[in-house]
Design an enzyme around this catalytic site. Sequence first.
Site, PDB file in Angstrom:
ATOM      1  N   HIS A 199       0.809  -1.214   0.000  1.00 63.48           N
ATOM      2  CA  HIS A 199       0.000   0.000   0.000  1.00 63.48           C
ATOM      3  C   HIS A 199       0.848   1.272   0.000  1.00 63.48           C
ATOM      4  CE1 HIS A 199      -4.217  -1.314   0.354  1.00 63.48           C
ATOM      5  NE2 HIS A 199      -3.718  -2.383   0.947  1.00 63.48           N
TER       6      HIS A 199
ATOM      7  N   ASP B  30      -7.630  -1.770  -1.343  1.00 68.01           N
ATOM      8  CA  ASP B  30      -8.580  -2.636  -0.651  1.00 68.01           C
ATOM      9  C   ASP B  30      -9.982  -2.157  -1.009  1.00 68.01           C
ATOM     10  OD1 ASP B  30      -6.418  -3.856   0.576  1.00 68.01           O
ATOM     11  OD2 ASP B  30      -6.631  -2.738   2.449  1.00 68.01           O
TER      12      ASP B  30
ATOM     13  N   GLU C 117      -6.301 -12.437   1.042  1.00 67.06           N
ATOM     14  CA  GLU C 117      -7.268 -11.365   1.274  1.00 67.06           C
ATOM     15  C   GLU C 117      -8.191 -11.201   0.064  1.00 67.06           C
ATOM     16  OE1 GLU C 117      -4.948  -7.872   2.100  1.00 67.06           O
ATOM     17  OE2 GLU C 117      -3.968  -8.773   3.840  1.00 67.06           O
TER      18      GLU C 117
ATOM     19  N   HIS D 192      -7.988  -7.359  -1.399  1.00 65.92           N
ATOM     20  CA  HIS D 192      -6.741  -6.661  -1.731  1.00 65.92           C
ATOM     21  C   HIS D 192      -6.290  -7.005  -3.146  1.00 65.92           C
ATOM     22  CE1 HIS D 192      -2.489  -5.265  -0.554  1.00 65.92           C
ATOM     23  NE2 HIS D 192      -2.374  -5.762  -1.786  1.00 65.92           N
TER      24      HIS D 192
END
Length: 240
Positions: free
Chosen positions: A133, A140, A206, A209
């Site tokens: 990130h 996300d 995830e 993500h």
Amino acid sequence: MRPWNSIPITEVDEPLQKIPTALLRLEPHPYAALGAPYGPDASPFRLRQGVVTRLLQAQQELQKEQPGWSLAIFDAWRPVAVQRFMVRHSLVAECGRIGINPDHPSPERDRAEAAVGRFWAPPSDDPATPPPHSTGAAVDLTLADAGGQALAMGGEIDAIGRVSEPLFHQAAALADSSSPAAVWHQRRQLLARVMAGAGFEQHPNEWWHFSWGDQLWAWRSGAREAFYGRVGDSASSRLS
């Protein structure tokens, strides 16, 4: 270290840009609301220009399948200082959940740290190993209905545990196609499909993500190098 951290980065020096209003933002921003140290005028709702372009493409594909639905941005650019804050916050929360002291060494504390580490990248200050990130290349997100309400996906964003894995609900969905798990699985698959169609790669742990252009993207796509490195905590000079 992550398995993608050995991949070289050839920075293209593309600026961050504000996420356009055509893409829904989930506000108030969850980490800013916790007091995460973004600094003045450092909005988390920023990404590299190439990433924004592909998000808009993904939304177009989504709306071909589900008119009125939209992508809903939960988090985007995240300075390393915020990464460090959130890793600590998540560790404290996980230790609290199992009733241990996060500052007292123990096997239980080690297991909690490992559990958090499956989802939160180390807050590395090394430019060769940036958290995804921090590059402005990771996002996300979830799905929202025509009214702008985030849809149930069978697990909250940032949940620590197997429920966050993209295919967690697949077995239950196959066992009963009319179950809530089947709905959640279909939605996760839809999100993954439209994002992949725009060139994104999904984090293996995830469902929410996705990356384009960073080391994680290069690792999952087979690219020889990444082209987005860390964007510094003081990012005002790098904004378009």
